[in-house]
Design a protein around this motif. Structure first.
Motif, mmCIF file in Angstrom:
data_model
loop_
_atom_site.group_PDB
_atom_site.id
_atom_site.type_symbol
_atom_site.label_atom_id
_atom_site.label_comp_id
_atom_site.label_asym_id
_atom_site.label_seq_id
_atom_site.Cartn_x
_atom_site.Cartn_y
_atom_site.Cartn_z
ATOM 1 N N CYS A 125 -0.500 -10.746 -0.641
ATOM 2 C CA CYS A 125 0.786 -10.433 -0.027
ATOM 3 C C CYS A 125 1.657 -11.664 0.165
ATOM 4 O O CYS A 125 2.581 -11.663 0.985
ATOM 5 N N LEU A 126 1.374 -12.718 -0.556
ATOM 6 C CA LEU A 126 2.210 -13.907 -0.492
ATOM 7 C C LEU A 126 3.537 -13.646 -1.192
ATOM 8 O O LEU A 126 3.598 -12.858 -2.146
ATOM 9 N N PRO A 127 4.602 -14.269 -0.744
ATOM 10 C CA PRO A 127 5.900 -14.081 -1.408
ATOM 11 C C PRO A 127 5.816 -14.443 -2.889
ATOM 12 O O PRO A 127 5.266 -15.469 -3.267
ATOM 13 N N GLY A 128 6.348 -13.551 -3.715
ATOM 14 C CA GLY A 128 6.318 -13.783 -5.152
ATOM 15 C C GLY A 128 5.180 -13.080 -5.857
ATOM 16 O O GLY A 128 5.186 -12.936 -7.075
ATOM 17 N N LEU A 129 4.171 -12.627 -5.095
ATOM 18 C CA LEU A 129 3.028 -11.949 -5.695
ATOM 19 C C LEU A 129 2.995 -10.454 -5.394
ATOM 20 O O LEU A 129 2.215 -9.727 -5.981
ATOM 21 N N THR A 130 3.835 -10.021 -4.467
ATOM 22 C CA THR A 130 3.778 -8.619 -4.045
ATOM 23 C C THR A 130 4.141 -7.659 -5.170
ATOM 24 O O THR A 130 3.645 -6.528 -5.205
ATOM 25 N N ASN A 131 5.005 -8.081 -6.095
ATOM 26 C CA ASN A 131 5.391 -7.176 -7.182
ATOM 27 C C ASN A 131 4.207 -6.835 -8.078
ATOM 28 O O ASN A 131 4.186 -5.776 -8.718
ATOM 29 N N ILE A 132 3.219 -7.736 -8.144
ATOM 30 C CA ILE A 132 2.045 -7.468 -8.975
ATOM 31 C C ILE A 132 1.253 -6.292 -8.413
ATOM 32 O O ILE A 132 0.611 -5.549 -9.155
ATOM 33 N N LEU A 133 1.303 -6.097 -7.104
ATOM 34 C CA LEU A 133 0.543 -5.018 -6.482
ATOM 35 C C LEU A 133 1.003 -3.644 -6.956
ATOM 36 O O LEU A 133 0.214 -2.704 -7.007
ATOM 37 N N TYR A 134 2.283 -3.519 -7.289
ATOM 38 C CA TYR A 134 2.783 -2.219 -7.735
ATOM 39 C C TYR A 134 2.119 -1.778 -9.032
ATOM 40 O O TYR A 134 1.995 -0.584 -9.306
ATOM 41 N N LEU A 135 1.682 -2.733 -9.838
ATOM 42 C CA LEU A 135 1.000 -2.388 -11.088
ATOM 43 C C LEU A 135 -0.343 -1.725 -10.816
ATOM 44 O O LEU A 135 -0.868 -1.009 -11.670
ATOM 45 N N LYS A 136 -0.906 -1.964 -9.646
ATOM 46 C CA LYS A 136 -2.190 -1.374 -9.275
ATOM 47 C C LYS A 136 -2.030 -0.302 -8.196
ATOM 48 O O LYS A 136 -3.009 0.068 -7.544
ATOM 49 N N ASN A 137 -0.809 0.159 -8.020
ATOM 50 C CA ASN A 137 -0.513 1.188 -7.018
ATOM 51 C C ASN A 137 -0.926 0.739 -5.611
ATOM 52 O O ASN A 137 -1.461 1.521 -4.822
ATOM 53 N N LEU A 138 -0.677 -0.509 -5.311
ATOM 54 C CA LEU A 138 -0.984 -1.061 -4.003
ATOM 55 C C LEU A 138 0.293 -1.532 -3.336
ATOM 56 O O LEU A 138 1.294 -1.807 -3.997
ATOM 57 N N SER A 139 0.234 -1.635 -2.032
ATOM 58 C CA SER A 139 1.363 -2.158 -1.271
ATOM 59 C C SER A 139 0.830 -2.919 -0.073
ATOM 60 O O SER A 139 -0.324 -2.755 0.333
ATOM 61 N N CYS A 140 1.661 -3.790 0.498
ATOM 62 C CA CYS A 140 1.265 -4.593 1.650
ATOM 63 C C CYS A 140 1.819 -3.976 2.933
ATOM 64 O O CYS A 140 2.983 -3.565 2.979
ATOM 65 N N GLU A 141 0.996 -3.934 3.947
ATOM 66 C CA GLU A 141 1.396 -3.409 5.241
ATOM 67 C C GLU A 141 0.973 -4.376 6.340
ATOM 68 O O GLU A 141 0.126 -5.246 6.126
ATOM 69 N N THR A 142 1.562 -4.207 7.519
ATOM 70 C CA THR A 142 1.303 -5.102 8.648
ATOM 71 C C THR A 142 0.310 -4.453 9.607
ATOM 72 O O THR A 142 0.446 -3.277 9.966
ATOM 73 N N TYR A 143 -0.692 -5.245 10.012
ATOM 74 C CA TYR A 143 -1.712 -4.768 10.942
ATOM 75 C C TYR A 143 -1.835 -5.767 12.082
ATOM 76 O O TYR A 143 -1.800 -6.979 11.870
ATOM 77 N N ALA A 144 -1.995 -5.252 13.282
ATOM 78 C CA ALA A 144 -2.185 -6.122 14.448
ATOM 79 C C ALA A 144 -3.635 -6.589 14.484
ATOM 80 O O ALA A 144 -4.563 -5.788 14.355
ATOM 81 N N PHE A 145 -3.808 -7.893 14.662
ATOM 82 C CA PHE A 145 -5.156 -8.457 14.718
ATOM 83 C C PHE A 145 -5.606 -8.568 16.170
ATOM 84 O O PHE A 145 -4.934 -9.193 16.998
ATOM 85 N N HIS A 146 -6.724 -7.928 16.461
ATOM 86 C CA HIS A 146 -7.326 -8.013 17.786
ATOM 87 C C HIS A 146 -8.739 -8.548 17.618
ATOM 88 O O HIS A 146 -9.519 -8.029 16.828
#
Length: 740
Positions: A253-274
């Motif tokens: 999910c680093l900037p510039g790499l997120t577009n590659i995830l669409y090729l694998k039907n993936l996306s980045c989401e935000t999760y709270a770390f506890h």
């Protein structure tokens, strides 16, 4: 009663026994820097810190002005500016070191004593602690118990033992000149790795600590990675710090790499770390982890990236490694600026202030030492007890050396562990002949080929004496030679099966020795000679039969003459000579730059594990010497450059060559090559010759069959049955020879 001059006022005051060895310095912190302020009652010469009457305040005993006295614990290695006067005549009170940037100044005798004095364990993980004496002595400072001590302290000009044993000429040595070193009584002398980087901490490294992931020279671990083809593991997450929250981005999910995830039907989401263990009172910021929405295989994630991903539940078949509480007394000797707070109204913990606010994002080891999140599951034992790597699915651990490797290094065909455990285990251990049905087939074919060809050759030799006609004599003569070649192949299969039965499941441990052994080369030569003699003889026999058939009845009436026998003998000698030459040429030292596949070094040399070909040697030499032209190197040049990497006190580095037939466990001719292989032209020529022989044999038998069918119509009726019977034999021989 003595007098001393006060540092603050310059006036002289009397010095009594009950005023000695009191704290003379006050420590304080300004930001991240330590400031030491001297007391206004301190003596300039420091004599107020000697001859202590209270044993609890005694740091060490030494000669001061020729008299035996004591020195206070308040002045030994506490002055970070190092401007306090030397008290002991031999300067033992000034033997202070700073082993790392994260560690305050400590006395040298606090190193390698089993007690952690530095936050980063630098006093116990220092490279000098890896080589210690087998005898013990009481150190002059620190522990009152007898301890072993680093070999580097022997005869270094400083008496470290109470009795001065470390400065006596009683210790065994290895090496000559610059590589002279002291060793334990149980250690045998070997060559050492020479440091090329003059800025390193030592001029050489012994093999037992080479490639231990602690840089002694400054770059030897980079060389080790080249030698073992170990890829660098990226373990740091990317932090985006804001006033009220911290965003932690995982690598996909680093900037510039997120577009590659669409090729694998993936996306980045935000999760709270506890933190799964606790959430402390006074937490000032929120930690958000930016990761993929689907679970992933975390065996190839390391450090902080693995920890955050696993702790938010995004790892398949792996759990969060945070399982021990950070309590108020955790991490002793670390985080001196800790602030105590409470967790869920149940127990006391501590936090530290950083750019991200107050936090206690530390991993607590089993030994109660603490490391940062980026040190967890990073293939390095940062805790000292392996607890930071124990729960991680991303590593393989060598059995003897306990070194951690990436899971991709297991069963990859490259030996990375000194004990071969990464390639010789239940998952990937191999044998000379791996499958049981192949083992059985090898025994059956080997025994059948040997027995039947011995019988065929013996019978044909007896029949050869009865032959009066030239065609029959030539046929039987070549059948004997073909049988001899097939007999060699049968013997090869039997010999190979015998070695396979001898080594069995233990072959993997002995494979390096087997591939460079003379036995492997000998059976490789035997199999090559056998196959080539058979192939060349079949091609020659098919040409001879075709020529005899063209001559017709004239050829069948030719008698056996001395001239014919000489021609056949010369032909066979040439065929065998050609086969032997092709088989033996790869073993000649003259052509080693073409046919040597690699080098095997002595097992104690941890830098060169397994076999190293020219490409890997080039990468290693380039990392050691610096920039090099990308060109093929001769083995003589490689050997010279490698020799200069090590000492030559005991005959130099020993190595053995991996020859042409050692490319595989079955020791066959190397028919399969890559385009960048130096042996490709030789192999392609031999393959072309073999292909020509196959085409020649097949073409000749097709023509023989066509000519035989056409001429059968011209035969007299009373000879038809006899001739047809011969035609069937020709066709049967055609099928058998083509299949062979």
């Amino acid at each position: 009663l003595h007098e001393c001059t006060i540092q603050a006022t310059g006036r002289k005051i009397p010095l009594f026994n009950y005023t000695r060895c009191f704290p003379r310095a006050v420590r304080s912190w300004v930001g991240s820097e330590e400031v030491v302020s001297n007391s206004k009652y301190s003596c300039i010469n420091g004599f107020d810190q000697t001859n202590c009457s209270d044993e609890a305040r005694v740091a060490l005993t030494c000669q001061i002005g020729g008299y035996t006295s004591t020195v206070s614990i308040f002045v030994v290695c506490v002055d970070i500016r190092n401007d306090f006067p030397r008290l002991c005549d031999d300067g033992i009170d000034k033997e202070c070191v700073r082993v790392s940037l994260n560690c305050l100044i400590i006395h040298k005798h606090q190193m390698c004593d089993g007690q952690v004095d530095c936050d980063d364990q630098g006093d116990e993980n220092n490279y000098i602690c890896l080589s210690q004496t087998d005898k013990t002595c009481k150190r002059r400072f620190g522990s009152k118990h007898a301890l072993t001590f680093p070999l580097s302290w022997i005869n270094d000009g400083v008496a470290d033992c109470m009795g001065g044993e470390d400065e006596k000429q009683i210790w065994p040595t290895c090496g000559v000149g610059e590589t002279m070193r002291y060793v334990t009584h149980n250690e045998s002398c070997q060559e050492v790795f020479l440091c090329r980087n003059s800025a390193g901490k030592g001029s050489f490294i012994e093999f037992n600590i080479l490639c231990d992931r602690i840089d002694t020279c400054g770059n030897e671990n980079k060389i080790c990675k080249k030698s073992r083809s170990i890829a660098a593991s990226f373990s740091h997450a990317l932090y985006d710090v804001r006033q009220s929250e911290t965003t932690i981005r995982m690598s996909p999910c680093l900037p510039g790499l997120t577009n590659i995830l669409y090729l694998k039907n993936l996306s980045c989401e935000t999760y709270a770390f506890h933190n799964p263990i606790h959430d402390f009172l006074g937490k000032s910021s929120t930690e958000l982890v930016f990761s993929t929405h689907k679970k992933m295989d975390c065996r190839h994630l390391y450090g902080g990236i693995y920890l955050y991903t696993s702790c938010i539940g995004k790892c398949k078949n792996s759990s969060c490694p945070l399982s021990r509480k950070v309590e108020h007394d955790s991490c002793p000797g670390q985080f001196m600026d800790r602030i105590y707070t409470i967790v869920n109204n149940t127990y006391l913990t501590f936090v530290v202030k950083s750019q991200q606010g107050f936090h206690n994002n530390v991993f607590v080891c089993k030994n109660n030492h603490c490391v940062g999140f980026d040190k967890v599951c990073n293939l390095v034992d940062d805790c000292g007890d392996s607890s930071d790597e124990h729960m991680c699915p991303n590593h393989f651990q060598c059995h003897e050396t306990k070194e951690y490797l990436s899971v991709t290094n297991e069963c990859d065909g490259t030996i990375d562990c000194k004990d071969l455990s990464d390639e010789c285990n239940d998952h990937c251990g191999k044998q000379i002949i791996n499958r049981y049905w192949l083992k059985a087939l090898a025994w059956i074919l080997g025994a059948s080929a040997s027995i039947l060809n011995i019988w065929t050759v013996s019978k044909t030799v007896l029949d050869l004496r009865k032959c009066k006609k030239a065609p029959a004599f030539k046929n039987k003569f070549f059948i004997i030679v073909i049988g001899f070649g097939d007999l060699l192949l049968g013997l090869y299969l039997l010999t190979l099966s015998g070695f396979d039965a001898r080594y069995g499941r233990n072959y993997c441990k002995f494979q390096l020795g087997w591939l460079i052994s003379p036995a492997c080369s000998v059976i490789g030569v035997i199999s090559t000679i056998g196959s080539l003699v058979s192939l060349f003889s079949m091609a020659t026999l098919s040409i001879t039969r075709l020529l005899d058939l063209k001559k017709g009845l004239i050829a069948h009436t030719e008698p056996v003459t001395i001239k014919l026998k000489c021609k056949l003998c010369i032909t066979i000698v040439l065929l065998i000579a050609a086969s032997v030459t092709i088989s033996v040429v790869p073993l000649l030292d003259t052509f080693k730059d073409v046919f040597v596949n690699g080098l095997k070094y002595e097992s104690s040399n941890t830098l060169f594990a397994g076999f190293k070909d020219k490409r890997m040697h080039f990468d290693i030499l380039q990392e050691y010497y610096g920039r090099m032209k990308k060109r093929p190197l001769k083995w003589s040049i490689i050997n010279t450059l490698v020799d200069e990497m090590f000492s030559a006190d005991y005959g130099g580095i020993r190595r053995q060559t991996l020859g042409f037939y050692g490319n595989d466990a079955v020791c066959l001719f190397k028919y399969f090559v890559r385009t960048n292989d130096s042996q490709k032209f030789f192999v392609w020529v031999i393959l072309a010759v073999n292909f020509f022989c196959f085409i020649t044999t097949t073409t000749c038998y097709i023509l023989i069959n066509a000519l035989s069918s056409r001429s059968s119509d011209e035969l007299q009726q009373n000879r038809v049955n006899k001739v047809l019977q011969k035609r069937k034999k020709y066709r049967l021989r055609l099928c058998v020879d083509t299949t062979a």
